[in-house]
Design a protein around this motif. Structure first.
Motif, PDB file in Angstrom:
ATOM      1  N   THR A 139      -8.715  -2.021   1.880  1.00  0.00           N
ATOM      2  CA  THR A 139      -7.556  -2.908   1.971  1.00  0.00           C
ATOM      3  C   THR A 139      -7.873  -4.097   2.889  1.00  0.00           C
ATOM      4  O   THR A 139      -7.486  -5.235   2.602  1.00  0.00           O
ATOM      5  CB  THR A 139      -6.329  -2.123   2.490  1.00  0.00           C
ATOM      6  OG1 THR A 139      -6.108  -1.001   1.624  1.00  0.00           O
ATOM      7  CG2 THR A 139      -5.078  -2.986   2.491  1.00  0.00           C
ATOM      8  N   VAL A 181       0.884  -1.164   0.000  1.00  0.00           N
ATOM      9  CA  VAL A 181       0.000   0.000   0.000  1.00  0.00           C
ATOM     10  C   VAL A 181       0.920   1.211   0.000  1.00  0.00           C
ATOM     11  O   VAL A 181       1.324   1.725   1.035  1.00  0.00           O
ATOM     12  CB  VAL A 181      -0.924   0.075   1.244  1.00  0.00           C
ATOM     13  CG1 VAL A 181      -2.056   1.061   0.972  1.00  0.00           C
ATOM     14  CG2 VAL A 181      -1.503  -1.273   1.601  1.00  0.00           C
ATOM     15  N   GLU A 233      -7.198   0.565  -6.896  1.00  0.00           N
ATOM     16  CA  GLU A 233      -5.982   1.301  -6.516  1.00  0.00           C
ATOM     17  C   GLU A 233      -6.267   2.786  -6.313  1.00  0.00           C
ATOM     18  O   GLU A 233      -5.732   3.409  -5.397  1.00  0.00           O
ATOM     19  CB  GLU A 233      -4.930   1.111  -7.612  1.00  0.00           C
ATOM     20  CG  GLU A 233      -3.645   1.880  -7.399  1.00  0.00           C
ATOM     21  CD  GLU A 233      -2.570   1.445  -8.383  1.00  0.00           C
ATOM     22  OE1 GLU A 233      -1.846   0.479  -8.073  1.00  0.00           O
ATOM     23  OE2 GLU A 233      -2.460   2.047  -9.470  1.00  0.00           O
ATOM     24  N   THR A 268      -1.207  -0.043  -5.270  1.00  0.00           N
ATOM     25  CA  THR A 268      -1.521  -1.124  -4.338  1.00  0.00           C
ATOM     26  C   THR A 268      -1.691  -2.431  -5.090  1.00  0.00           C
ATOM     27  O   THR A 268      -2.157  -2.449  -6.228  1.00  0.00           O
ATOM     28  CB  THR A 268      -2.780  -0.815  -3.497  1.00  0.00           C
ATOM     29  OG1 THR A 268      -2.890  -1.814  -2.485  1.00  0.00           O
ATOM     30  CG2 THR A 268      -4.053  -0.842  -4.324  1.00  0.00           C
ATOM     31  N   SER A 316      -4.594   4.001  -2.836  1.00  0.00           N
ATOM     32  CA  SER A 316      -3.139   4.181  -2.789  1.00  0.00           C
ATOM     33  C   SER A 316      -2.674   5.631  -2.723  1.00  0.00           C
ATOM     34  O   SER A 316      -3.430   6.574  -2.981  1.00  0.00           O
ATOM     35  CB  SER A 316      -2.503   3.490  -3.991  1.00  0.00           C
ATOM     36  OG  SER A 316      -2.654   4.294  -5.136  1.00  0.00           O
TER      37      SER A 316
END
Length: 450
Positions: A380, A218, A286, A222, A290
């Motif tokens: 996540t 991360v 992502e 990611t 991220s």
């Protein structure tokens, strides 16, 4: 979170509610990601799957008994590194490394120039370390979407992270680098393995933690990889006959949602940031998680509230209006202040040309940052729980790397809390910062394969 955002800044509260993901929605995300991973693994659905689940050809995890000298090359962003890794014992690993900056011209020019530059840096490093004649095995961490067709053969799928070099997509990047090394004629090195940073992260952790089964990044981007049963990896030719039970699978998870399955939790701000990115409609997951995008999401919300005269009233600056100018590192800074203290928030706004000590505004800014980073951690957590369930693991370690995880003051806690909520005691897990996965991990894969 602030004591009562709904009363203190109702308009910001209303916007931030759109970023909130309920437990029910999180369970739905786990369910949808599981479905996408199964599509990526299966031969008949792989071609149209968005979560590609590439085979890494890494079937052996470190035993802890690996010894010797190995080179590693780590290319994954605007800097790349060359490392000399000496495995002396299970607890003693000596790493020497040097970083080199990649210019914008190299990032956007012909691929040949990029690989010639990497080979040049590698050669000068090896001369510096007096190992240019040793023909050491090298592990190459290449943190871009790659289809591996062997442990040391990887076909470039697409550039990300601001790179767009011609003549690389569709080619075997190991060959491109080996050719650049051979053209020089002053260096003996053999590239024995290519991997991405997630695989390196997993390997690096597994050297000391035998039950490490997931590697997660991360950071700027990611992605995750995990240990799958070889018999489930249908894209691997020997999936039914292999005598090795396991295979590390690189999920290429950043693309989850590219087919619309995440639209039910995306906001208008996500769509705006996606539109202005260099790869619209790609890497959907992502872009919600991220470091490349979190700061920009915050900036969009802040600019909208400023435009309505609801935040930093009467103040404006060129910097805050500039795309990508609000760094994700600012979020970590702002959230690292104690509750009720706004020193970092004030300093960040100062850097962006807005001088203010208005408590309520700075509190609101912090609330927006917390909203965006909390959603990142929740998403996540969904991915990690999905992989833990997929492996049917009752107890595993997760190796994690990347600046968002490393430097955000609450990210680790947020992951732990949300994973526990979703797992409801069905599995134990430990989240471990991976020590230099893309360097040490690359050397370990070189050791295991050489």
């Amino acid at each position: 979170m602030p004591s009562n955002p709904q009363n203190d800044f109702p308009e910001a509260f209303e916007i931030c509610q759109k970023f909130d993901i309920s437990e029910e929605q999180m369970r739905e995300i786990v369910h949808r990601l599981t479905k996408e991973i199964n599509m990526g693994l299966a031969k008949d659905t792989h071609p149209r799957a968005v979560v590609k689940c590439f085979i890494t050809y890494v079937q052996d995890l470190p035993t802890g008994k690996e010894r010797g000298k190995y080179l590693a090359l780590d290319l994954g962003g605007t800097n790349f590194r060359v490392l000399l890794v000496t495995l002396k014992s299970e607890s003693e690993i000596n790493i020497e490394s040097k970083s080199y900056a990649i210019s914008k011209d190299l990032m956007e020019g012909p691929g040949k120039n990029l690989f010639d530059f990497i080979a040049e840096c590698l050669a000068s490093y090896c001369k510096e370390m007096h190992i240019e004649k040793e023909n050491l095995p090298l592990g190459f961490t290449f943190s871009f979407p790659l289809q591996q067709v062997g442990i040391n053969k990887g076909i470039m799928i697409t550039w990300t992270k601001g790179f767009k070099c011609d003549g690389v997509v569709g080619k075997n990047v190991v060959e491109l680098l080996q050719d650049a090394i051979n053209r020089r004629g002053d260096l003996k090195v053999r590239i024995v393995a290519i991997l991405n940073d997630t695989t390196g992260t997993l390997m690096s952790c597994a050297f000391a933690n035998r039950n490490c089964r997931i590697g997660l990044i991360v950071g700027t981007g990611t992605n995750a990889c995990y240990v799958e049963k070889t018999s489930n990896t249908e894209m691997f030719e020997g999936y039914q006959t292999s005598n090795k039970p396991n295979m590390i699978v690189n999920c290429e998870m950043g693309a989850f949602g590219d087919n619309g399955v995440l639209d039910f939790v995306r906001t208008s701000y996500d769509r705006a940031v996606d539109k202005q990115s260099i790869n619209p409609k790609r890497q959907t997951f992502e872009k919600c998680i991220s470091g490349m995008y979190l700061g920009e999401l915050v900036r969009h919300v802040v600019v909208e509230l400023m435009g309505k005269g609801l935040l930093f009233k009467g103040l404006n600056s060129q910097a805050i209006q500039e795309m990508w100018r609000f760094n994700t590192s600012y979020i970590s800074d702002i959230e690292s202040d104690a509750v009720g203290v706004h020193r970092q928030a004030s300093m960040v706004m100062d850097q962006l040309g807005i001088r203010t000590n208005v408590e309520k505004d700075l509190e609101c800014l912090r609330y927006i940052c917390q909203t965006v980073s909390t959603r990142s951690a929740k998403l996540t957590s969904c991915a990690l729980v999905c992989l833990i369930n997929k492996m049917n693991s009752k107890d595993c370690s997760v190796g994690i790397d990347g600046g968002v995880y490393r430097y955000h003051p609450h990210y680790h806690r947020l992951l732990t809390e949300n994973m526990n909520m979703l797992l409801k005691g069905s599995a134990k897990f430990e989240l471990i910062v991976s020590e230099d996965g893309s360097g040490r991990g690359a050397a370990l894969i070189a050791a295991v394969s050489a």
